[in-house]
Enzyme design. Structure first.
Site, PDB file in Angstrom:
ATOM      1  N   ASP A  30     -15.319  12.954-107.894  1.00  0.00           N
ATOM      2  CA  ASP A  30     -15.405  11.819-108.820  1.00  0.00           C
ATOM      3  C   ASP A  30     -16.819  11.540-109.301  1.00  0.00           C
ATOM      4  O   ASP A  30     -17.025  10.761-110.221  1.00  0.00           O
ATOM      5  CB  ASP A  30     -14.847  10.557-108.154  1.00  0.00           C
TER       6      ASP A  30
ATOM      7  N   HIS B 296     -16.403  11.954 -98.263  1.00  0.00           N
ATOM      8  CA  HIS B 296     -15.011  12.360 -98.378  1.00  0.00           C
ATOM      9  C   HIS B 296     -14.372  12.324 -97.000  1.00  0.00           C
ATOM     10  O   HIS B 296     -15.030  12.636 -96.005  1.00  0.00           O
ATOM     11  CB  HIS B 296     -14.889  13.764 -98.982  1.00  0.00           C
TER      12      HIS B 296
HETATM   13  N1  CMC Z   1     -21.590   5.296 -99.071  1.00  0.00           N
HETATM   14  C1  CMC Z   1     -22.186   4.844 -97.949  1.00  0.00           C
HETATM   15  N2  CMC Z   1     -21.748   5.095 -96.701  1.00  0.00           N
HETATM   16  C2  CMC Z   1     -20.634   5.840 -96.598  1.00  0.00           C
HETATM   17  C3  CMC Z   1     -19.962   6.350 -97.702  1.00  0.00           C
HETATM   18  C4  CMC Z   1     -20.476   6.063 -98.985  1.00  0.00           C
HETATM   19  N3  CMC Z   1     -19.878   6.522-100.082  1.00  0.00           N
HETATM   20  N4  CMC Z   1     -18.873   7.060 -97.293  1.00  0.00           N
HETATM   21  C5  CMC Z   1     -18.884   6.993 -95.961  1.00  0.00           C
HETATM   22  N5  CMC Z   1     -19.946   6.261 -95.520  1.00  0.00           N
HETATM   23  C6  CMC Z   1     -20.337   6.013 -94.143  1.00  0.00           C
HETATM   24  C7  CMC Z   1     -19.329   5.175 -93.393  1.00  0.00           C
HETATM   25  O1  CMC Z   1     -19.615   3.805 -93.537  1.00  0.00           O
HETATM   26  C8  CMC Z   1     -19.519   5.670 -91.984  1.00  0.00           C
HETATM   27  O2  CMC Z   1     -20.720   5.113 -91.489  1.00  0.00           O
HETATM   28  P1  CMC Z   1     -20.877   4.764 -89.910  1.00  0.00           P
HETATM   29  O3  CMC Z   1     -20.671   6.068 -89.192  1.00  0.00           O
HETATM   30  O4  CMC Z   1     -22.247   4.215 -89.797  1.00  0.00           O
HETATM   31  O5  CMC Z   1     -19.789   3.773 -89.611  1.00  0.00           O
HETATM   32  C9  CMC Z   1     -19.796   7.156 -92.160  1.00  0.00           C
HETATM   33  O6  CMC Z   1     -20.351   7.272 -93.476  1.00  0.00           O
HETATM   34  C10 CMC Z   1     -18.632   8.068 -92.005  1.00  0.00           C
HETATM   35  O7  CMC Z   1     -17.611   7.664 -92.902  1.00  0.00           O
HETATM   36  P2  CMC Z   1     -16.327   8.531 -92.999  1.00  0.00           P
HETATM   37  O8  CMC Z   1     -15.554   8.376 -91.739  1.00  0.00           O
HETATM   38  O9  CMC Z   1     -16.709   9.892 -93.399  1.00  0.00           O
HETATM   39  O10 CMC Z   1     -15.602   7.890 -94.204  1.00  0.00           O
HETATM   40  P3  CMC Z   1     -14.070   7.701 -94.383  1.00  0.00           P
HETATM   41  O11 CMC Z   1     -13.364   8.962 -94.023  1.00  0.00           O
HETATM   42  O12 CMC Z   1     -13.659   6.452 -93.723  1.00  0.00           O
HETATM   43  O13 CMC Z   1     -14.003   7.468 -95.935  1.00  0.00           O
HETATM   44  C11 CMC Z   1     -14.215   7.805 -98.216  1.00  0.00           C
HETATM   45  C12 CMC Z   1     -13.982   8.486 -96.863  1.00  0.00           C
HETATM   46  C13 CMC Z   1     -14.030   8.836 -99.323  1.00  0.00           C
HETATM   47  C14 CMC Z   1     -13.195   6.681 -98.415  1.00  0.00           C
HETATM   48  C15 CMC Z   1     -15.668   7.241 -98.216  1.00  0.00           C
HETATM   49  O14 CMC Z   1     -16.581   8.288 -98.093  1.00  0.00           O
HETATM   50  C16 CMC Z   1     -15.943   6.405 -99.443  1.00  0.00           C
HETATM   51  O15 CMC Z   1     -15.627   5.233 -99.454  1.00  0.00           O
HETATM   52  N6  CMC Z   1     -16.579   7.022-100.501  1.00  0.00           N
HETATM   53  C17 CMC Z   1     -16.810   6.306-101.732  1.00  0.00           C
HETATM   54  C18 CMC Z   1     -15.529   6.252-102.534  1.00  0.00           C
HETATM   55  C19 CMC Z   1     -15.216   7.576-103.164  1.00  0.00           C
HETATM   56  O16 CMC Z   1     -16.063   8.205-103.775  1.00  0.00           O
HETATM   57  N7  CMC Z   1     -13.944   7.979-103.059  1.00  0.00           N
HETATM   58  C20 CMC Z   1     -13.435   9.190-103.711  1.00  0.00           C
HETATM   59  C21 CMC Z   1     -13.023  10.236-102.731  1.00  0.00           C
HETATM   60  S1  CMC Z   1     -12.772  11.832-103.552  1.00  0.00           S
HETATM   61  C22 CMC Z   1     -11.387  11.577-104.549  1.00  0.00           C
HETATM   62  C23 CMC Z   1     -10.156  11.486-103.746  1.00  0.00           C
HETATM   63  O17 CMC Z   1      -9.659  12.549-103.315  1.00  0.00           O
HETATM   64  O18 CMC Z   1      -9.649  10.372-103.560  1.00  0.00           O
END
Ligand code: CMC
Length: 432
Positions: free
Chosen positions: A366, A309
């Site tokens: 989700d 998240h």
């Molecule tokens: N699977 C694998 N790796 C992940 C995931 C995941 N679901 N989420 C984050 N990471 C990794 C990311 O690649 C990064 O790695 P590194 O440090 O090696 O580059 C690290 O974890 C930190 O990522 P982050 O900065 O916490 O992630 P973000 O803020 O850019 O993205 C997110 C947040 C929700 C878009 C992401 O976690 C994601 O894509 N999750 C899957 C999609 C999902 O379930 N979305 C629903 C969110 S809840 C409903 C809503 O409110 O929208």
């Protein structure tokens, strides 16, 4: 606590006011920095930027806290229902009995979609994306209610109660109509006497001469799913609503833009992506290790859906509530869904894996919401539209804050230009 901060650039020091929120959140106010120094602050994707002051929702991602108007989400999930929580989110206080009755009445009398508007829906291919249809239908609302959508804050605020009830109630009706339309079934009209969630289920599942009457567990589960989505601070779609609203766009137009933002798989679309992932693990007879291995590759297109998240770094309190509810609902309905078992195994495996642990990636709302919706009988392609019904109160409340803010200004971030520097036009004949 400090009331000012300062920023030193070369030899010059710039004092910057500090803003402290009611829960102790601290921010450095950089609004005057550019005029004073020529510098802007840079924050790709606004991840560390407070874009507004808000009184609606408090979220502490490090400690898994979510409160609407001060009330913890756990208490709302336990004691309240979707409509009452929607009132709280929109109007700032829990309703007294008279307010609750009037709000409910307003929702009931605004549930119908006029015949002319139905024709818009019938113009779409039945295979169209439900979210594309929903955003288009909502963006058409100003055409049918121009007096509520004048694109003038003062005017539109005078009619806010009606516009809010229309938005909330009709989004639900439109979603039910999209479901029926895609299935080739005739539309079912809402019933004035039914509560919000029961009415939705009626519009989805009733047949001629055979009304669908949900068992209480189903209506309760639907209430919970919607309530848990009611608002979530400055997420991607809510920020979009505020941004569009800040140009003095009316409530319906602003919400429609929010729905477009919600559609993406990294936001509201994740609930569909989670179910696709679980289904594919089931179909392949895999234990999920393939998805976990792929997710660890770092590629954005292979993420473990329903995990991680943008703000929660410990746990998502909504996921905790919905995960527990999943067990209860499925047991009460006598459903043994193999996808629930897969989800639990996947969660356990990921929570032991250093990749997820070190990045503080936990299940989000989700991860389990799709399993409950599936148990209710809602098809997967409609999941994100369900999120939109749930999030409508948050969109409405946030639009209102923008519209009612006398000090508000149009949202207009800056950028750091990294493109080509000035050059002269090259005539076609001289181009390689
Ligand atoms: N699977 C694998 N790796 C992940 C995931 C995941 N679901 N989420 C984050 N990471 C990794 C990311 O690649 C990064 O790695 P590194 O440090 O090696 O580059 C690290 O974890 C930190 O990522 P982050 O900065 O916490 O992630 P973000 O803020 O850019 O993205 C997110 C947040 C929700 C878009 C992401 O976690 C994601 O894509 N999750 C899957 C999609 C999902 O379930 N979305 C629903 C969110 S809840 C409903 C809503 O409110 O929208």
């Amino acid at each position: 606590m400090a009331t000012t901060a300062s920023l030193k650039i070369d030899d010059k020091e710039y004092p910057l006011p500090v803003i402290i929120g009611t829960e102790g959140e601290k921010a450095v106010d950089t609004r005057a920095l550019r005029t004073a120094s020529g510098y802007v602050s840079f924050d790709q994707g606004y991840g560390n930027t407070g874009s507004c002051e808000s009184q609606i929702t408090y979220l502490d991602g490090d400690n898994g806290i979510l409160r609407h108007r001060g009330y913890p989400i756990e208490q709302l999930a336990h004691f309240s229902d979707f409509v009452e929580t929607a009132y709280l989110v929109i109007y700032g206080e829990l309703p007294n009995p008279a307010q609750r009755k009037e709000f409910g009445l307003n929702l009931r009398k605004n549930a119908v979609i006029e015949t002319q508007m139905q024709k818009i829906l019938e113009g779409f291919p039945t295979s169209a994306s439900p979210m594309a249809m929903l955003s288009a239908m909502v963006s058409a609302l100003p055409a049918y209610y121009p007096h509520l959508a004048t694109n003038n804050f003062e005017q539109d605020l005078k009619h806010f109660d009606s516009a809010a009830a229309i938005a909330m109630s009709k989004i639900r009706t439109i979603v039910a109509m999209i479901y029926r339309y895609q299935k080739g079934l005739p539309f079912v009209f809402p019933k004035q006497e039914l509560p919000f969630c029961e009415n939705f289920l009626h519009m989805l599942f009733s047949e001629p001469y055979q009304d669908y009457v949900p068992v209480p567990e189903v209506a309760k589960a639907l209430n919970l799913v919607l309530l848990l989505h009611a608002d979530h601070e400055q997420n991607c779609s809510t920020s979009t609503v505020r941004m569009v609203g800040s140009s003095a766009s009316n409530l319906f137009t602003s919400i429609s833009a929010g729905i477009c933002a919600l559609a993406g798989p990294l936001h509201g679309g994740a609930n569909v992506a989670v179910m696709q992932m679980l289904q594919s693990i089931h179909d392949e007879g895999d234990d999920g290790s393939r998805f976990i291995a792929a997710a660890k590759s770092g590629s954005k297109s292979n993420r473990l859906m329903g995990f991680g998240h943008a703000v929660y770094r410990n746990f998502d309190p909504r996921a905790k509530i919905i995960g527990e509810a999943c067990d209860t609902v499925l047991t009460r309905l006598g459903i043994d869904d193999p996808l629930l078992k897969i989800a639990k195994n996947l969660e356990q495996a990921a929570l032991k894996d250093d990749y997820f642990v070190s990045r503080r990636l936990y299940p989000n709302v989700d991860f389990y919401s799709g399993i409950i919706m599936r148990a209710i009988g809602i098809p997967m392609n409609m999941f994100t539209t369900m999120f939109a019904i749930g999030r409508a109160p948050g969109y409405i409340a946030n639009w209102r804050e923008v519209a009612a803010n006398p000090k508000g200004r149009i949202y207009r971030p800056r950028q750091i230009y990294m493109g080509a520097v000035k050059r002269d036009y090259v005539p076609m004949a001289q181009r390689a």
